[in-house]
Scaffold this active site. Structure first.
Site, PDB file in Angstrom:
ATOM      1  N   ARG A 104       7.836   6.031  -4.612  1.00 29.46           N
ATOM      2  CA  ARG A 104       6.866   6.874  -5.280  1.00 29.46           C
ATOM      3  C   ARG A 104       6.507   8.027  -4.365  1.00 29.46           C
ATOM      4  O   ARG A 104       6.049   7.809  -3.244  1.00 29.46           O
ATOM      5  CB  ARG A 104       5.629   6.009  -5.571  1.00 29.46           C
ATOM      6  N   THR A 108       3.065  13.565  -5.694  1.00 28.64           N
ATOM      7  CA  THR A 108       3.098  13.646  -7.168  1.00 28.64           C
ATOM      8  C   THR A 108       2.934  12.279  -7.824  1.00 28.64           C
ATOM      9  O   THR A 108       2.652  12.201  -9.021  1.00 28.64           O
ATOM     10  CB  THR A 108       4.446  14.213  -7.637  1.00 28.64           C
ATOM     11  N   ASP A 200      -0.466  -1.865   0.190  1.00 31.46           N
ATOM     12  CA  ASP A 200       0.917  -1.446  -0.047  1.00 31.46           C
ATOM     13  C   ASP A 200       1.831  -2.672   0.062  1.00 31.46           C
ATOM     14  O   ASP A 200       2.036  -3.206   1.159  1.00 31.46           O
ATOM     15  CB  ASP A 200       1.328  -0.381   0.977  1.00 31.46           C
ATOM     16  N   ASP A 203       4.931  -2.413   2.456  1.00 32.61           N
ATOM     17  CA  ASP A 203       4.546  -2.430   3.875  1.00 32.61           C
ATOM     18  C   ASP A 203       4.137  -3.823   4.323  1.00 32.61           C
ATOM     19  O   ASP A 203       4.449  -4.259   5.435  1.00 32.61           O
ATOM     20  CB  ASP A 203       3.386  -1.458   4.129  1.00 32.61           C
TER      21      ASP A 203
END
Ligand code: PRP
Ligand code: URA
Length: 209
Positions: A104, A108, A200, A203
């Site tokens: 991603r 944006t 995340d 991660d």
């Protein structure tokens, strides 16, 4: 919405709380993602077709049920979806595995494709897409479209946590797709992270930060 299946099982909820906890380290996080995938797989495959088979037990012969051999594939969305693969293969060891690489764009929030490798017969298979997080829904919607372009007809989406925004997006773009998740959280924050979420996922699975 009858296309959204929130798998509200005590074991799932307990394990999901471990993932949410910011103190959970990479080893435990990875193991629990895999365990959750196994538990979710049990529900997401509830509609697999069965056929009658004759089996001789040590005592008598009888007619019993066996899977009718429907071809399945799982498709993790790289990276974080990789964390769910082993958990699914525990229950469906013969499933083929395709990979879609999407990240991603942090500005944006649009998905950017960087890798794709599918089994040759993917169009004949029912597919379960794996990705722990359904946030804006951009990645999931793109992954689903990708598989439809390959001719795949039956697609399910498996996420651990979904945001309402992501569910709405996938449902709008792909109303035929069933979504399986362990929780629907409150909202997205300004950076497109699920709140409260778990941070995340990629991660935390791979120990990058
Ligand atoms: C995360 C997650 C999904 C996506 C969800 O991946 O694993 O693929 O974001 O967000 P969306 O619904 O708004 O598209 P990320 O882009 O962080 O890549 P990674 O798995 O490589 O960390
Ligand atoms: N991707 C993640 O890994 N976490 C989020 O909360 C949103 C997108």
């Amino acid at each position: 919405m009858d296309k959204v299946h929130v798998l509200d099982h005590p074991l799932l909820q307990h394990k999901l709380s471990i993932l949410r906890d910011a103190r959970t380290g990479v080893k435990d996080f990875r193991e629990v993602v895999s365990e959750i995938a196994t538990l979710m797989c049990y529900e997401a495959t509830r509609d697999l077709p069965l056929e009658e088979v004759e089996i001789k037990t040590p005592v008598a012969t009888g007619k019993f049920k066996a899977l009718s051999g429907k071809k399945l594939a799982i498709v993790p969305v790289l990276r974080a979806g990789l964390g769910m693969v082993d958990g699914i293969l525990t229950l469906i060891p013969s499933a083929k595995v395709g990979h879609i690489g999407l990240y991603r764009d942090p500005q944006t929030l649009e998905p950017v494709e960087y890798y794709c490798k599918m089994p040759n017969d993917i169009s004949e298979r029912d597919v379960i897409i794996l990705d722990p997080m359904l946030a804006t829904g951009g990645s999931a919607s793109a992954a689903i479209q990708f598989l439809k372009n390959y001719g795949v007809k039956h697609i399910k989406l498996m996420n651990i946590i979904a945001a309402p925004e992501g569910i709405e997006r996938v449902h709008k773009d792909h109303p035929d797709v069933d979504i399986y998740c362990a929780a629907v959280d409150e909202k997205l924050n300004d950076h497109g992270y699920i709140v409260p979420g778990l941070g995340d996922a990629g991660d935390r699975i791979f120990g990058t930060k």
